[in-house]
Motif scaffolding. Structure first.
Motif, short mmCIF file in Angstrom:
data_model
loop_
_atom_site.label_atom_id
_atom_site.label_comp_id
_atom_site.label_asym_id
_atom_site.label_seq_id
_atom_site.Cartn_x
_atom_site.Cartn_y
_atom_site.Cartn_z
N GLY A 271 1.09 -1.20 -0.37
CA GLY A 271 0.10 0.27 -0.14
C GLY A 271 0.76 1.30 0.22
N ILE A 272 1.69 1.47 -0.52
CA ILE A 272 3.02 2.41 -0.19
C ILE A 272 4.02 2.33 -1.71
N ASN A 273 4.60 3.24 -1.21
CA ASN A 273 6.19 3.75 -2.02
C ASN A 273 7.06 2.72 -1.84
N GLU A 274 7.31 1.67 -1.88
CA GLU A 274 9.33 1.75 -1.45
C GLU A 274 10.06 1.51 -2.35
N ILE A 275 11.15 2.47 -2.07
CA ILE A 275 12.00 3.52 -2.74
C ILE A 275 13.26 3.75 -2.32
N HIS A 276 14.46 2.15 -2.74
CA HIS A 276 15.10 2.91 -1.78
C HIS A 276 16.22 4.00 -2.17
N PRO A 277 16.43 3.93 -0.83
CA PRO A 277 17.24 5.00 -0.27
C PRO A 277 18.43 5.69 -2.00
N SER A 278 19.24 4.53 -2.29
CA SER A 278 19.98 4.80 -3.58
C SER A 278 19.47 5.48 -4.08
N VAL A 279 17.75 5.87 -4.75
CA VAL A 279 17.30 5.74 -6.08
C VAL A 279 18.39 7.28 -6.28
N ILE A 280 17.98 7.92 -7.86
CA ILE A 280 18.19 9.39 -8.00
C ILE A 280 16.93 9.70 -8.52
N PHE A 281 16.16 10.36 -9.23
CA PHE A 281 15.18 11.14 -9.47
C PHE A 281 14.85 12.87 -9.38
#
Length: 322
Positions: A239-249
């Protein structure tokens, strides 16, 4: 009690994704199916786990388990050189299982519930086999159980005319009596020793077979649509976004729920809902919905929304926006 996970299948219905990638390592919400099976066994305090594999899978599976480093469990690998069916795999595991009862899971199934009720039913009733059942929409694709007076009276593998929609969902508890059944059956018309035939062997000899009902659907991740469905349901449950801390956007919109693995770079993208993106990918100018993107994928300036799609490891797709 010990655990047994069967992973030796080739996954031919998922080619080309499984030509060089074991089906049990296919990711659902960026977690390999095999890891999810191990989690379910460890939740039951089972720390001795046998994994049946084809020798060609050994390196990738061992690397995957070593990389995870999150279980206090001992793994033993059991080799099935030829695809002779689940009952054959069980016999190959007999030296590992010994005189213990065991929980057996199919490594290409997404287990959506705890195994507690299944195990409790097995331990209370003390029967040689306890199965997890659940309603399915296409019973002809499964092993189907016929239930009468709270007892399983008959099993049939992939029947042309199913007598119920209660399918065996890839989770079982057995005692060593099953080894006698597996030795007592003949190969089926497709040349495999079917676990449904072994359980039917028990029924015909007067043994009781117990069952527990799954309230949530378990999914046999055997086709691309089922794989996408498993990914969608898993993300939906989170139910949530799981975005790894290393992701650059940069200049991106994320529509919950999504899962984005480490080392990914995103620019000018709309991602979601129900999208998982594997590690080390690069996406620019893309809109993805209900997709699985494996590792090291490069997508750039795609002219239209990509939906209901799996993008294989290392794919490179570039377009020009109109």
């Amino acid at each position: 009690m010990k655990g047994l996970i069967l992973c030796a299948g080739k996954g031919s219905r998922l080619y080309p994704f499984t030509r060089s990638y074991p089906k049990s390592l296919l990711p659902v919400a960026n977690a390999p199916l095999l890891h999810a099976c191990i989690d379910k066994l460890v939740e039951q305090q089972i720390t001795e786990i046998g994994i049946v594999i084809h020798p060609e899978q050994e390196s990738l599976i061992k690397t995957s388990l070593a990389h995870a480093k999150r279980w206090n469990a001992k793994f033993e690998f059991i080799y099935q050189h030829e695809p002779k069916g689940i009952a054959n795999a069980v016999l190959l595991a007999q030296p590992f299982i010994g005189s213990h009862s065991f929980i057996m899971l199919l490594g290409d199934n997404l287990m959506s519930i705890s195994l507690s009720e299944l195990r409790e039913r097995a331990e209370v009733e003390g029967n040689p086999a306890t199965l997890l059942l659940g309603e399915v929409d296409a019973p002809q694709d499964y092993g189907i159980a016929e239930v009468e007076n709270n007892r399983i009276i008959r099993l049939e593998e992939k029947p042309h005319a199913p007598k119920s929609n209660q399918a065996v969902l890839g989770a079982y508890v057995f005692t060593p009596v099953l080894f006698d059944a597996a030795r007592g059956i003949k190969a089926s018309a497709r040349g495999e020793y079917e676990i449904t035939d072994a359980i039917q062997w028990l029924i015909e000899r007067g043994y009781q077979v117990s069952y527990a009902i799954a309230e949530k659907p378990n999914i046999d991740v055997g086709t691309v649509p089922r794989w996408l469905e498993a990914n969608r349901l898993t993300l939906q449950e989170k139910g949530i976004n799981e975005i790894h801390p290393s992701v650059i956007f940069e200049n991106c919109i994320f529509v919950e729920p999504v899962s984005i693995a480490e080392g990914t770079i995103l620019k000018d993208c709309t991602i979601g809902p129900y999208v998982s993106i594997g590690a080390g990918s690069f996406l620019e100018g893309c809109h993805l919905k209900n997709c699985i993107v494996l590792e090291q994928v490069h997508l750039k300036q795609l002219p239209r929304t990509v939906e209901h799609t799996v993008l294989g490891q290392g794919s490179v797709i570039s377009g020009v926006r109109a």
